[in-house]
Scaffold this motif. Structure first.
Motif, PDB file in Angstrom:
ATOM      1  N   LYS A 164       0.824  -1.204   0.000  1.00 28.71           N
ATOM      2  CA  LYS A 164       0.000   0.000   0.000  1.00 28.71           C
ATOM      3  C   LYS A 164       0.863   1.260   0.000  1.00 28.71           C
ATOM      4  O   LYS A 164       0.581   2.215  -0.733  1.00 28.71           O
ATOM      5  N   GLN A 165       1.921   1.269   0.813  1.00 30.61           N
ATOM      6  CA  GLN A 165       2.817   2.419   0.847  1.00 30.61           C
ATOM      7  C   GLN A 165       3.501   2.620  -0.501  1.00 30.61           C
ATOM      8  O   GLN A 165       3.604   3.751  -0.994  1.00 30.61           O
ATOM      9  N   ALA A 166       3.962   1.516  -1.084  1.00 32.53           N
ATOM     10  CA  ALA A 166       4.649   1.605  -2.370  1.00 32.53           C
ATOM     11  C   ALA A 166       3.697   2.055  -3.477  1.00 32.53           C
ATOM     12  O   ALA A 166       4.069   2.865  -4.344  1.00 32.53           O
ATOM     13  N   LEU A 167       2.471   1.551  -3.439  1.00 30.50           N
ATOM     14  CA  LEU A 167       1.477   1.933  -4.443  1.00 30.50           C
ATOM     15  C   LEU A 167       1.179   3.425  -4.369  1.00 30.50           C
ATOM     16  O   LEU A 167       1.170   4.124  -5.391  1.00 30.50           O
ATOM     17  N   LYS A 168       0.941   3.928  -3.171  1.00 31.94           N
ATOM     18  CA  LYS A 168       0.640   5.352  -3.019  1.00 31.94           C
ATOM     19  C   LYS A 168       1.795   6.230  -3.496  1.00 31.94           C
ATOM     20  O   LYS A 168       1.586   7.247  -4.170  1.00 31.94           O
ATOM     21  N   LYS A 169       3.011   5.829  -3.153  1.00 31.90           N
ATOM     22  CA  LYS A 169       4.182   6.625  -3.546  1.00 31.90           C
ATOM     23  C   LYS A 169       4.396   6.563  -5.047  1.00 31.90           C
ATOM     24  O   LYS A 169       4.693   7.586  -5.686  1.00 31.90           O
ATOM     25  N   ALA A 170       4.224   5.389  -5.643  1.00 32.61           N
ATOM     26  CA  ALA A 170       4.407   5.240  -7.087  1.00 32.61           C
ATOM     27  C   ALA A 170       3.366   6.034  -7.862  1.00 32.61           C
ATOM     28  O   ALA A 170       3.673   6.629  -8.902  1.00 32.61           O
ATOM     29  N   GLN A 171       2.142   6.071  -7.363  1.00 29.46           N
ATOM     30  CA  GLN A 171       1.081   6.817  -8.046  1.00 29.46           C
ATOM     31  C   GLN A 171       1.378   8.318  -8.053  1.00 29.46           C
ATOM     32  O   GLN A 171       0.973   9.026  -8.977  1.00 29.46           O
ATOM     33  N   LYS A 172       2.072   8.808  -7.035  1.00 28.28           N
ATOM     34  CA  LYS A 172       2.440  10.223  -6.997  1.00 28.28           C
ATOM     35  C   LYS A 172       3.594  10.528  -7.943  1.00 28.28           C
ATOM     36  O   LYS A 172       3.707  11.641  -8.480  1.00 28.28           O
ATOM     37  N   GLU A 173       4.462   9.544  -8.148  1.00 30.37           N
ATOM     38  CA  GLU A 173       5.677   9.770  -8.946  1.00 30.37           C
ATOM     39  C   GLU A 173       5.461   9.584 -10.444  1.00 30.37           C
ATOM     40  O   GLU A 173       6.166  10.194 -11.258  1.00 30.37           O
ATOM     41  N   ILE A 174       4.508   8.741 -10.812  1.00 36.28           N
ATOM     42  CA  ILE A 174       4.323   8.412 -12.234  1.00 36.28           C
ATOM     43  C   ILE A 174       2.958   8.890 -12.698  1.00 36.28           C
ATOM     44  O   ILE A 174       1.942   8.602 -12.071  1.00 36.28           O
ATOM     45  N   SER A 175       2.929   9.600 -13.812  1.00 32.27           N
ATOM     46  CA  SER A 175       1.674  10.142 -14.347  1.00 32.27           C
ATOM     47  C   SER A 175       1.253   9.388 -15.602  1.00 32.27           C
ATOM     48  O   SER A 175       2.094   9.065 -16.454  1.00 32.27           O
ATOM     49  N   PRO A 176      -0.037   9.106 -15.742  1.00 35.38           N
ATOM     50  CA  PRO A 176      -0.532   8.443 -16.950  1.00 35.38           C
ATOM     51  C   PRO A 176      -0.662   9.446 -18.094  1.00 35.38           C
ATOM     52  O   PRO A 176      -0.687  10.667 -17.854  1.00 35.38           O
ATOM     53  N   PRO A 177      -0.758   8.987 -19.324  1.00 40.80           N
ATOM     54  CA  PRO A 177      -0.910   9.909 -20.461  1.00 40.80           C
ATOM     55  C   PRO A 177      -2.308  10.534 -20.478  1.00 40.80           C
ATOM     56  O   PRO A 177      -3.261   9.991 -19.923  1.00 40.80           O
ATOM     57  N   SER A 178      -2.400  11.683 -21.112  1.00 40.07           N
ATOM     58  CA  SER A 178      -3.697  12.345 -21.279  1.00 40.07           C
ATOM     59  C   SER A 178      -4.503  11.626 -22.352  1.00 40.07           C
ATOM     60  O   SER A 178      -3.953  10.960 -23.233  1.00 40.07           O
ATOM     61  N   VAL A 179      -5.830  11.754 -22.244  1.00 40.36           N
ATOM     62  CA  VAL A 179      -6.695  11.117 -23.235  1.00 40.36           C
ATOM     63  C   VAL A 179      -7.984  11.932 -23.357  1.00 40.36           C
ATOM     64  O   VAL A 179      -8.459  12.520 -22.388  1.00 40.36           O
TER      65      VAL A 179
END
Length: 342
Positions: A309-324
């Motif tokens: 859970k900690q890793a998921l939350k941190k990764a979601q802040k660091e990596i952005s998905p492409p616009s659509v």
């Protein structure tokens, strides 16, 4: 919307139920303390109660009968509040999970609003001894017995009202904590049941597997720490020793109770090999983004010893998905459409 946000929303509903239980016990403690205070006013001598005077004409027994009846009413109220809360948690968990799975798989799955009768049937524990009435009845009996003992011991010890009030506070707090443990356990069980029902329907349209996610703190039991970040097997189960489950708090096996009570873990659902997330203007199901997210989660867990859970939350802040650019339907719009179709 993503699964962490769904869990946070359901957590708020659960916390409100715990607050309701707190209020029931706080109110009852004050009433009992007033009753005992009246006993001191009527029968005390030099700040102490006489065991002989209190037992004369069955006075103590009569007071305890009143207290027992009050707690019977309290536990009936707790059961009613908890039942209503569990039904609400089921509906919200089911519909929000259904919405997320349907939108991330980009296909209509035919979800409908569950009926009250259906919800109650799903929530009914198949083990007769594990219904809410059966679970909470011994809790009610225990607090009545404990208060009887505390009052008797306090009188025999020659304690004043202040000391007696502290005894009662400790006894009620002990039962309060046990009742809240039931609320958490039952809430977690319902959360898992609602997710499983939504997954069952969604599996007709997409490949869905499960991933165990533990809580963030050190209270997590060792068995669940070992499960953290692991995926379901080919049969759709998590396993630990001779026990297996499709989701937290639904364990079957010799250690099922030990693995379930007070559990705060949740099951993440992986849709077609990807973590589902659906928002306006972003493509969270983009394969490249999902690959980067998974790699970053693995690295954070390995390098920084984070929970999943900690890793998921941190990764979601660091990596952005492409616009659509695409048509977007909010959960409220989707839910309203389902209600009109029902």
């Amino acid at each position: 919307m993503n699964q962490l946000e769904i869990e946070e929303y359901i957590d708020k509903l659960l916390q409100q139920t715990e607050t309701d239980v707190d209020e029931v016990f706080t109110r009852r403690l004050k009433v009992i303390q007033r009753q005992v205070n009246q006993m001191y006013i009527k029968y005390e001598t030099n700040g102490e109660l006489s065991w002989t005077d209190v037992n004369k004409y069955n006075r103590l027994q009569k007071e305890m009968k009143v207290i027992a009846q009050l707690f019977t009413e309290d536990y009936l109220m707790i059961i009613q509040k908890l039942q209503a809360s569990l039904e609400s948690q089921y509906v919200e968990g089911y519909l929000r999970t259904a919405y997320l799975l349907e939108k991330t798989a980009a296909t209509e799955m035919g979800f409908t609003i569950p009926s009250v009768a259906f919800i109650r049937e799903v929530l009914l524990n198949p083990v007769a001894e594990m219904t809410l009435n059966k679970i909470l009845e011994p809790h009610r009996n225990e607090i009545v017995r404990r208060i009887n003992i505390e009052i008797s011991q306090g009188i025999i010890a020659g304690e004043g009202y202040a000391q007696m009030a502290k005894r009662l506070e400790r006894a009620v707090d002990f039962s309060r904590k046990k009742a809240k443990a039931v609320v958490r356990t039952e809430g977690g069980r319902v959360r898992s049941l609602s997710g499983e029902k939504a997954e069952e329907k969604a599996k007709e349209f997409a490949k869905i597997t499960g991933r165990w996610m533990s809580a963030l703190d050190l209270k997590v039991r060792s068995s669940h720490r070992r499960l953290d970040g692991t995926d379901t097997n080919n049969e759709g189960y998590f396993t630990y020793g001779d026990n297996r489950t499709k989701a937290p708090l639904l364990w079957v096996g010799p250690d099922s109770a030990k693995l379930s009570i007070n559990c705060r873990c949740v099951k993440l659902r992986i849709v077609n090999g990807m973590l589902p997330e659906y928002r306006r203007g972003r493509d969270y199901m983009d394969p490249t983004y999902q690959r980067k997210l998974a790699d970053r989660i693995d690295k954070l867990m390995a390098d920084e010893s984070l929970t999943y859970k900690q890793a998921l939350k941190k990764a979601q802040k660091e990596i952005s998905p492409p616009s659509v650019v695409r048509e977007y339907e909010t959960f409220e719009q989707w839910n309203s459409r389902l209600k009109k179709a029902s």
